[in-house]
Scaffold this motif. Structure first.
Motif, PDB file in Angstrom:
ATOM      1  N   CYS A  21       0.834  -1.211   0.000  1.00  0.00           N
ATOM      2  CA  CYS A  21       0.000   0.000   0.000  1.00  0.00           C
ATOM      3  C   CYS A  21       0.863   1.253   0.000  1.00  0.00           C
ATOM      4  O   CYS A  21       0.567   2.230  -0.693  1.00  0.00           O
ATOM      5  N   LEU A  22       1.946   1.227   0.786  1.00  0.00           N
ATOM      6  CA  LEU A  22       2.864   2.368   0.823  1.00  0.00           C
ATOM      7  C   LEU A  22       3.522   2.569  -0.540  1.00  0.00           C
ATOM      8  O   LEU A  22       3.636   3.707  -1.022  1.00  0.00           O
ATOM      9  N   LEU A  23       3.924   1.475  -1.170  1.00  0.00           N
ATOM     10  CA  LEU A  23       4.547   1.562  -2.490  1.00  0.00           C
ATOM     11  C   LEU A  23       3.562   2.098  -3.519  1.00  0.00           C
ATOM     12  O   LEU A  23       3.906   2.962  -4.341  1.00  0.00           O
ATOM     13  N   ALA A  24       2.319   1.605  -3.486  1.00  0.00           N
ATOM     14  CA  ALA A  24       1.304   2.065  -4.433  1.00  0.00           C
ATOM     15  C   ALA A  24       0.994   3.547  -4.221  1.00  0.00           C
ATOM     16  O   ALA A  24       0.862   4.311  -5.191  1.00  0.00           O
ATOM     17  N   ALA A  25       0.872   3.964  -2.960  1.00  0.00           N
ATOM     18  CA  ALA A  25       0.599   5.371  -2.672  1.00  0.00           C
ATOM     19  C   ALA A  25       1.755   6.257  -3.137  1.00  0.00           C
ATOM     20  O   ALA A  25       1.544   7.347  -3.684  1.00  0.00           O
ATOM     21  N   THR A  26       2.974   5.780  -2.954  1.00  0.00           N
ATOM     22  CA  THR A  26       4.151   6.535  -3.409  1.00  0.00           C
ATOM     23  C   THR A  26       4.151   6.690  -4.919  1.00  0.00           C
ATOM     24  O   THR A  26       4.406   7.776  -5.454  1.00  0.00           O
ATOM     25  N   ALA A  27       3.857   5.584  -5.615  1.00  0.00           N
ATOM     26  CA  ALA A  27       3.854   5.632  -7.082  1.00  0.00           C
ATOM     27  C   ALA A  27       2.769   6.569  -7.605  1.00  0.00           C
ATOM     28  O   ALA A  27       3.001   7.343  -8.552  1.00  0.00           O
ATOM     29  N   MET A  28       1.586   6.524  -7.008  1.00  0.00           N
ATOM     30  CA  MET A  28       0.477   7.350  -7.482  1.00  0.00           C
ATOM     31  C   MET A  28       0.668   8.827  -7.170  1.00  0.00           C
ATOM     32  O   MET A  28       0.141   9.690  -7.884  1.00  0.00           O
ATOM     33  N   SER A  29       1.404   9.128  -6.113  1.00  0.00           N
ATOM     34  CA  SER A  29       1.588  10.525  -5.718  1.00  0.00           C
ATOM     35  C   SER A  29       2.898  11.114  -6.222  1.00  0.00           C
ATOM     36  O   SER A  29       3.251  12.237  -5.846  1.00  0.00           O
ATOM     37  N   ALA A  30       3.625  10.381  -7.054  1.00  0.00           N
ATOM     38  CA  ALA A  30       4.928  10.866  -7.528  1.00  0.00           C
ATOM     39  C   ALA A  30       4.799  12.199  -8.259  1.00  0.00           C
ATOM     40  O   ALA A  30       5.580  13.132  -8.025  1.00  0.00           O
ATOM     41  N   GLY A  31       3.810  12.305  -9.134  1.00  0.00           N
ATOM     42  CA  GLY A  31       3.636  13.546  -9.884  1.00  0.00           C
ATOM     43  C   GLY A  31       3.227  14.721  -9.029  1.00  0.00           C
ATOM     44  O   GLY A  31       3.549  15.874  -9.350  1.00  0.00           O
ATOM     45  N   ALA A  32       2.525  14.450  -7.923  1.00  0.00           N
ATOM     46  CA  ALA A  32       2.081  15.535  -7.045  1.00  0.00           C
ATOM     47  C   ALA A  32       3.231  16.085  -6.206  1.00  0.00           C
ATOM     48  O   ALA A  32       3.374  17.303  -6.048  1.00  0.00           O
ATOM     49  N   PHE A  33       4.041  15.188  -5.655  1.00  0.00           N
ATOM     50  CA  PHE A  33       5.141  15.628  -4.783  1.00  0.00           C
ATOM     51  C   PHE A  33       6.365  16.076  -5.574  1.00  0.00           C
ATOM     52  O   PHE A  33       7.120  16.937  -5.123  1.00  0.00           O
ATOM     53  N   PHE A  34       6.581  15.470  -6.741  1.00  0.00           N
ATOM     54  CA  PHE A  34       7.748  15.815  -7.563  1.00  0.00           C
ATOM     55  C   PHE A  34       7.297  16.021  -9.007  1.00  0.00           C
ATOM     56  O   PHE A  34       7.495  15.162  -9.865  1.00  0.00           O
ATOM     57  N   PRO A  35       6.642  17.142  -9.274  1.00  0.00           N
ATOM     58  CA  PRO A  35       6.103  17.385 -10.629  1.00  0.00           C
ATOM     59  C   PRO A  35       7.183  17.590 -11.680  1.00  0.00           C
ATOM     60  O   PRO A  35       6.932  17.385 -12.865  1.00  0.00           O
ATOM     61  N   ARG A  36       8.372  17.986 -11.249  1.00  0.00           N
ATOM     62  CA  ARG A  36       9.447  18.220 -12.213  1.00  0.00           C
ATOM     63  C   ARG A  36       9.991  16.886 -12.721  1.00  0.00           C
ATOM     64  O   ARG A  36       9.898  15.863 -12.054  1.00  0.00           O
ATOM     65  N   ASP A  37      10.579  16.921 -13.899  1.00  0.00           N
ATOM     66  CA  ASP A  37      11.211  15.732 -14.470  1.00  0.00           C
ATOM     67  C   ASP A  37      12.286  15.230 -13.501  1.00  0.00           C
ATOM     68  O   ASP A  37      13.199  15.987 -13.139  1.00  0.00           O
ATOM     69  N   PRO A  38      12.208  13.975 -13.059  1.00  0.00           N
ATOM     70  CA  PRO A  38      13.201  13.472 -12.103  1.00  0.00           C
ATOM     71  C   PRO A  38      14.610  13.410 -12.662  1.00  0.00           C
ATOM     72  O   PRO A  38      15.577  13.317 -11.890  1.00  0.00           O
ATOM     73  N   LEU A  39      14.756  13.478 -13.992  1.00  0.00           N
ATOM     74  CA  LEU A  39      16.083  13.444 -14.601  1.00  0.00           C
ATOM     75  C   LEU A  39      16.688  14.838 -14.766  1.00  0.00           C
ATOM     76  O   LEU A  39      17.796  14.974 -15.279  1.00  0.00           O
TER      77      LEU A  39
END
Length: 276
Positions: A21-39
């Motif tokens: 559940c923690l992994l799924a929540a992290t994956a789904m919220s990636a764009g919200a917490f880190f909207p910039r290109d991770p690269l």
């Protein structure tokens, strides 16, 4: 008591479910917490973890945020694991059902194909396929599924062999249903339960194979994966070991969570079956 309640009462199931559940929540919220290109480069290179609160897990050799890469990498790991498992289960269940229900030469031919795929280790098969077809996320998913569909196929065939002579199958023949229709509508749904139990194992192995391919540079260079992060840290392992250790821990926890969840779910289903 429901299956979910039994799952939560099991230490393995509760811990595994919490990790997933923690992994799924992290994956789904990636764009919200880190909207910039991770690269994208966001700071100085090789900032150690916890030394700058702007970069809690530090930065890599190019000044990219390790935490942003880690969070976005969870998307790729989940996507590859679930997609590869889905393809492997669908193909394996269909092949196993057709082989078990048809019997004779069709069964023999399909099982020899299964044997041919099982001879080659799954990672080597994926490695060869990606090397020929090119490195992209759909190709990686298909490459992993090529080595994972054989186990569901064998299990589905074994289940179908025990189901095809039951009364409801004979009744379907009597009322004039075609053999393929009987196989897909009457037999396959009743053979799926043990096949679906393999999904957690396939997801875990898919995540590991994807990480290994990414580590070797056989993945989409425009997508952050945990394997590519580990490979990036390989060049500075002595001076900045955290670049490989952080994604390695994430990978280990993901596989551990999948296996614990599988164990807990197995116990829950076994307890339900024993009561019935």
């Amino acid at each position: 008591m429901s299956v979910l309640q039994r799952l939560l009462r099991s230490p393995e199931g509760a811990i595994g479910l919490a990790i997933l559940c923690l992994l799924a929540a992290t994956a789904m919220s990636a764009g919200a917490f880190f909207p910039r290109d991770p690269l994208s480069i966001v700071g100085p290179a090789l900032v150690p973890p916890f030394s700058d609160m702007a970069f809690p897990l530090g930065t890599d050799r190019l000044g990219r945020d390790v935490l942003a890469e880690l969070v976005h990498g969870s998307r790729a790991s989940l996507m590859v694991g679930i997609a590869a498992a889905a393809v492997a289960l669908v193909v394996g269940a269909l092949v196993g059902t057709l082989a078990g229900f048809a019997g004779g030469l069709i069964d023999e031919a399909l099982m020899r194909i299964v044997d041919a795929f099982q001879v080659v280790p799954a990672f080597l098969l994926a490695l060869a396929f990606v090397s020929v077809a090119g490195a992209s996320l759909p190709v990686v998913v298909l490459a992993i599924a090529l080595g994972a569909w054989t186990a569901p196929a064998r299990l589905a065939r074994a289940e179908v062999l025990s189901i095809r002579e039951r009364d409801y199958v004979a009744a379907a023949r009597v009322i004039g249903m075609r053999p393929l229709e009987i196989a897909l509508r009457e037999v396959l749904p009743n053979a799926l339960a043990p096949v679906l139990a393999l999904s957690s194992v396939i997801v875990a192995s898919s995540v590991l194979i994807e990480a290994a391919l990414s580590f070797l540079g056989l993945s989409d260079p425009n997508i952050v994966t945990w394997g590519s992060m580990i490979a990036e840290g390989r060049n500075v392992l002595r001076s900045a070991p955290f670049l490989s250790i952080v994604p390695g821990i994430a990978l280990m926890l993901t596989v551990l969570g999948v296996y614990l969840f599988s164990e807990g779910l197995g116990q829950a289903l076994a307890g339900r079956k024993a009561r019935t």
